[in-house]
Every structure is written in C-alpha cells, then in structure tokens.
Design an enzyme around this catalytic site. Structure first.
Site, mmCIF file in Angstrom:
data_model
loop_
_atom_site.group_PDB
_atom_site.id
_atom_site.type_symbol
_atom_site.label_atom_id
_atom_site.label_comp_id
_atom_site.label_asym_id
_atom_site.label_seq_id
_atom_site.Cartn_x
_atom_site.Cartn_y
_atom_site.Cartn_z
ATOM 1 N N ASN A 128 -12.002 -3.163 1.030
ATOM 2 C CA ASN A 128 -10.860 -3.417 1.919
ATOM 3 C C ASN A 128 -11.403 -3.751 3.300
ATOM 4 O OD1 ASN A 128 -8.236 -3.391 3.121
ATOM 5 N ND2 ASN A 128 -8.653 -1.322 3.819
ATOM 6 N N GLU A 129 -11.333 -2.810 4.218
ATOM 7 C CA GLU A 129 -11.872 -3.074 5.557
ATOM 8 C C GLU A 129 -13.262 -2.459 5.647
ATOM 9 O OE1 GLU A 129 -9.083 -1.652 8.456
ATOM 10 O OE2 GLU A 129 -7.916 -3.497 8.400
ATOM 11 N N GLU B 110 0.863 -1.184 0.000
ATOM 12 C CA GLU B 110 0.000 0.000 0.000
ATOM 13 C C GLU B 110 0.894 1.227 0.000
ATOM 14 O OE1 GLU B 110 -2.722 0.374 3.322
ATOM 15 O OE2 GLU B 110 -3.699 2.091 2.376
HETATM 16 O O1 AHR Z 1 -1.849 -1.463 6.811
HETATM 17 C C1 AHR Z 1 -2.296 -0.208 7.224
HETATM 18 C C2 AHR Z 1 -3.807 -0.097 7.234
HETATM 19 O O2 AHR Z 1 -4.339 -0.967 8.178
HETATM 20 C C3 AHR Z 1 -4.503 -0.499 5.965
HETATM 21 O O3 AHR Z 1 -4.592 0.527 5.064
HETATM 22 C C4 AHR Z 1 -5.870 -0.877 6.436
HETATM 23 O O4 AHR Z 1 -6.462 -1.838 5.620
HETATM 24 C C5 AHR Z 1 -5.661 -1.322 7.852
HETATM 25 O O5 AHR Z 1 -6.526 -0.695 8.708
#
Ligand code: AHR
Length: 646
Positions: A363-364, A41
């Site tokens: 994602n989350e 990321e």
């Molecule tokens: O890895 C850092 C962050 O942690 C990511 O962007 C997210 O998916 C998680 O909360």
C-alpha cells in the site's frame, strides 16, 4: 437530478467572455474504461458496522473483551466465555449459558445501535449445541432505542453437536439505534456462537450480504474499478494483523476475527470496539466488483507492516508465503476447476472467473526494503502471469524524498502502474492541475490511488467535505483526464464513514444505521465517472490548457460510442465567468446542449443526513443559437456540458 429551467445562450453577457476553443475532430489520449473508480477500506466502520450488513457486534465473542457489545440481564455468572483456541484457532471463543425458568438475557448493542426498518424481516441465526438432558429455548426480541419490543421470535436449538439455526423476525416499527435481545430460557445449559442478525433485504438479497443502500451509491457511480481492501489495513500494525485474504473466504465462522488497525490508530478517535470479522471478505469483494461492473484491484501485503507503526519486515528468505498468496489469489480469481484455488472459488458458488487483470503489491510502503520485496513479487508474478499488471506504491506523498526515490527506482524497473497518493489542501489540487502534463508519456501508467482535498481550519469532521474541497478535486481531475494517456485510474479516499464511528475525515459517503448521503465530493466523482468519454480532445485558451486562468479549469472529451462531446468546466472562483465555447464543426451537433451543474452560493456548503442533497447536481438545457456556445459558469460551480452529434 432535477431538470432545471431552459436557458438561452444569447449574447446576454456584457463583459468580454473568455473564448475556449474545442476541436472534437482531433482525438488525443484514449480514456481507459478504468479511469474513475472507487477505493474501499474498512476504516470509519466502513465494513463491519457499515457496508457489511451484519447488525450484531462481536457475534463470536472474539473481541479483546470477549463480552464487549453485550449486556447481560439476570445472573451474569450464568454466562461463561469458553476458550477453545487449541481446537479452533480460527474461532477460539464461544459462550456457555446456564438457562433458568425466568431466563438470562443477552442484549447486543450493535454498531452504535442497530438500524431496524418497519415492515422488514431480519434473519436471526446462531450456531448452538445443548447436551442431552438440557431443554433450552431462545426468546428473541428486536428492541427500539427506548427498549420497546418491535419484533419477536423464538427458537429451540435442539442439537447435541454444533449446528446452525435460523429464524426470521419481522419488525413492526423503525429504530435508528435499536438492539437485539436473546433470552436463554429453560433447563440445563447451552453453548452459543456466531449470534447474528441480518436484514433480509441486503444487496441482491444475498445471505451474509451488504447494505443495499450503500452498494447502490457505488453502483450509481458506475466505477471503472474497485481497489480493496485497503489502505493501511493491508499492512497491519504488526505483520500478524496484516490482511490475509485466504482467511477471509469460506464459512464465516471460520474467518478469524482480528483487531482493526484503526481501533487504536488515532488517540483522539480511539475506537476500542473496532475489529474485523471478515464477513466481508475477498469473495464478497470480487462479487461486489462484478455486480457494479468494476475491475477488481486487490492490494496485498508486500512483507512489510505499516511503516507508521511497527514497520515490521519479513526477511527476504522467508517471503515465499507472501508471494505465494499473490499467485494463489490470481488462481483463485481466474483459475478453472483443474486448479486448486479455481476449484475452491467454484465450490464457493462462483463458476465464472473474476478475470483479475491487476493487483497491488504494497500500500503506502517506501524505502529500499520495499523495492527489494516488490522485486521478488514482480519476478514471481510476471513469470507465471505476465499479463497481470502490478500496481506499485510511490509512498505516502506525491513529492519529497520518499516519492522521488521510489519514482526513480520503479521507473528504472519498468513498473506497470505507479500508485500516487495525495491528501493535500485545496490549493495544492488547484496548483497541480498540470502535474501530469510533463510526465513521461512512455513510462509507467499512473494510478491516483488515494486523494482528497483537506480544507485547513475546519474542525467539524462532517463539514470537511465542503464544496471548496469538491471543486478543488474537480479542478485537479481536469488534469487527470487531459492526461489520460498517462493517468489510467483515479480514486477518492476514503470511501465510507459512519457519522458516529469515524476515525478519518473527509470521506466520500457518510451514513448512520439507516440513512446515508453523498458529499459534494461524491457528486464530483460520479459526474466524472458517468461522463468520462473515450478520447480527450483539445480544449484551449490562447493555445494553453485551461488550468486556473481566472479560476477556471476545463477539459473536453468525446464519447465515440454515443457521439457525444463532454465538456467539464470548473469555476473555483467567487465570480461569474462567462465563457464562449468555440467548437469546431458545431453545426454537426444537435441544437440543445444538456448541462449538469453542481454549485452553491458558498464554498463551505455541505450535505448532511438532514439535507443530503443540499449540494447536488441540477440538470438544465441550453440552446445553441449561433456559431458558438456561451456558458455562464456561476461562482463555485462544476458543470458537465453535453452535446450530441445530429
Ligand atoms: O484512506 C485512509 C488511509 O490513508 C489509507 O489507509 C492509507 O493508505 C492512507 O494513508
């Protein structure tokens, strides 16, 4: 890895050794080739300022403060930022400079400086135009941290229409925090955009390339997959800032720069100069995956902005463009020349298909809004591409109401792969080594998509990646591997962090502008990945999995292709633990076992730029003398023990 002294496994131990039985003839779970991967990321200046080798910050004047990163020497009114948003929404700004005989100098500070290596060449490039009647030259200098000139070149960008110009600048000395100076000299005015400086030596010497040393760290892990481009960055603070893959391919000057969501995320680590140029875009990600032999795993926005921020939602009756992005991405990766997006990939210089097998939707994300939107994606993707597996979020945590609700809902919906995230203290990892022993063997597969042990009470970010955390992860991973029939993929997070520009710690690999180091956690990941085997075989203590008895965690697998038995043994305790490995058909194995050990006397041991290998794997050998193999598991150690069939 250094080769340590040969040690003999005689019965030199006085205490009673634990006896672990291993039966390499009983094949249990198949370990998927994807089992251990990496998650990338653009956080901590992982892409812009990190993996993406561009040295100029704000090369196209698109930051909120258009001249951020640039210092002007001379008449500053001679430099004007021009807005052409209506004409070029993808690249709305450039500068117009009135030249003079003595020159106007624009100096770019890079990302916390520029790393410049003695003897190497640097490509300066620019898109420029000057009206008829102007006669403007650019004098270029590489400078070290004290302003001393360590490389020069000049360029005469003579063109009445926008045109790219390029010249190489050799560096005569090294600088860890160097800079680039562009002096605009002559008569008349000139328009400038995309002022860029790249090392000639990038990964595979590609233009618009990646930092070779950082990619090598990934290649060395032989990861089974690469998850990209995030993380929360996929979601965006608002939907307008979500990651849109179609805006990240093709000419770099047409890739719209946007604010990085980590720019403002943490008040205590505010990073106002953090933007996404998308120079590292989806084509580059796919090629990176291909280069390092990893399956690509793109994650796409599911129609929801980050729920920790705005939580903005696309109404379901307007979600089609989002779903279409997913379908088009599959076509971009796998389509042939008869398809719109496959043809585009080919036109970008990649005739071979990327063979995309899976993608993530969200994602989350969590809650009923997520399930509702996910279902629309699922229906459309499965209709057109039934073979493509969908990776599905189970939220931000590995337990609690959010997790339970999603876990129940997606199991009922027969999701392919559930993505679980855990950022927890080391104790959680040690306590959860049996987490997957009781998972439904016929349900969705599990992707441990983001995890890292966060040691409480360590304030210094660079010391969070200590051996205690790494061993807790190694202990937990014995449980991932033992349950490889359910857990098909796992990746540590986050991957990269710039020592001067991080927002989040711990991280797997730390770097500055010239150097880098792998943390103890990196070596744990690498050892697992390089020694994953093909099938789990039983390794038991009194008939039970070895998951914390006296601080020991262990698992065994065989590699049916190489004829190896691969044993992972983690001692998280501060005691010497001697173990007798009672291995079925031991006589069929060669008499020398090879051992790789990661250890240190203290659990708070760390690596650093100054001592990158302080905690790193050491190779040794042990002779098998009798009917068993005796191993001394030192305090705070992780061992991979390898036996090979005769
Ligand atoms: O890895 C850092 C962050 O942690 C990511 O962007 C997210 O998916 C998680 O909360």
């Amino acid at each position: 890895m250094a080769l340590g002294a040969m040690c003999l496994s005689t019965a030199a131990f006085t205490q009673t050794n634990a006896v672990y039985t291993i039966d390499p003839t009983q094949l249990k779970a198949t370990v998927q080739p994807t089992m251990y991967g990496v998650f990338f990321e653009d956080i901590n200046m992982g892409a812009d300022g990190g993996l993406y080798a561009e040295l100029v910050k704000n090369r196209s004047f698109e930051f909120d403060r258009n001249l951020m990163g640039w210092t002007i020497t001379g008449d500053s009114t001679a430099v004007k930022v021009i807005d052409r948003k209506a004409e070029r929404p993808d690249n709305p700004h450039y500068i117009n400079v009135a030249a003079s005989a003595q020159g106007i100098t624009l100096q770019n500070e890079g990302y916390r400086g520029m790393g410049i290596r003695k003897g190497e060449g640097y490509y300066f490039s620019i898109i420029a135009r000057q009206p008829a009647g102007s006669n403007v030259k650019l004098q270029l200098q590489l400078r070290d941290e004290n302003g001393k000139v360590i490389g020069t070149a000049s360029l005469q960008p003579k063109s009445a229409v926008w045109k790219k110009f390029k010249v190489s600048i050799p560096a005569s000395a090294q600088a860890a925090k160097g800079s680039l100076a562009v002096t605009v000299q002559g008569k008349g005015t000139i328009d400038l955009d995309m002022i860029s400086l790249f090392p000639q030596r990038t990964w595979k010497n590609r233009e618009n390339g990646l930092r070779a040393d950082l990619v090598q760290m990934l290649a060395d892990m032989k990861p089974g997959f690469i998850r990209f481009p995030g993380g929360c960055i996929v979601e965006g603070r608002y939907l307008v800032n979500r990651y849109q893959w179609k805006k990240t391919i093709g000419d770099v000057d047409k890739r719209e720069t946007i604010i990085n969501r980590w720019n403002t995320e943490f008040k205590h680590r505010s990073t106002p100069d953090y933007f996404q140029s998308f120079g590292l875009g989806f084509m580059e990600y796919f090629m990176l995956a291909e280069d390092i032999g990893a399956e690509p795993l793109p994650i796409l926005n599911c129609g929801m902005a980050c729920q920790f921020n705005s939580g903005e939602l696309v109404p379901v009756d307007q979600i089609d463009p989002y779903v279409q992005d997913a379908l088009d991405l599959i076509e971009f990766a796998n389509g042939d020349a008869s398809t719109k997006w496959g043809k585009l990939r080919i036109s970008l210089g990649h005739p071979a298909k990327f063979n995309l097998k899976m993608l993530g939707v969200g994602n989350e994300n969590w809650g009923p809004n997520y399930v509702e939107r996910w279902t629309l994606f699922r229906d459309a993707i499965k209709k057109k591409y039934p073979q493509v597996k969908i990776v599905t979020s189970t939220g931000t945590d590995p337990d609690g109401a959010r997790f339970d609700t999603l876990n129940t809902a997606f199991r009922k919906l027969h999701a392919d792969i559930l993505d679980e995230h855990y950022y927890r203290p080391p104790q959680w990892f040690r306590d959860n080594a049996r987490r997957y022993d009781s998972y439904d063997r016929n349900g969705p597969k599990i992707f441990a998509g983001e995890y890292a042990a966060h040691v409480p009470g360590v304030d210094d970010a660079l010391k969070k990646n200590n051996l205690e955390a790494a061993l807790a992860e190694a202990a937990f991973m014995t449980g991932l591997e033992r349950n490889a029939d359910v857990v098909n993929m796992a990746s540590y997070a986050p991957l990269f962090a710039h020592v001067d520009a991080w927002q989040w710690a711990p991280d797997l690999i730390w770097f500055d502008n010239l150097k880098h180091y792998g943390t103890p956690n990196y070596y744990v990941q690498k050892l697992y990945s390089l020694n994953k085997g093909t099938n789990v075989v039983p390794m038991l203590l009194n008939g039970q999995p070895i998951a914390g008895q006296a601080g020991i965690y262990a698992n065994a697998a065989i590699n049916s292709k190489t004829g190896e038995l691969l044993i992972k043994l983690v001692n998280v305790s501060g005691n010497n633990q001697n173990a007798d490995l009672n291995i079925k058909d031991l006589a069929k194995y060669q008499q020398t076992a090879r051992i790789t050990t990661l250890k240190s006397a203290k659990p708070d041991a760390v690596n650093s730029l100054a001592e990158p290998q302080f905690v790193s794997p050491i190779d040794s050998q042990v002779s098998i003398l009798g009917a068993k193999l005796t191993i001394a598991a030192e305090p705070y150690s992780f061992k991979v023990i390898k036996l090979k069939l005769k």
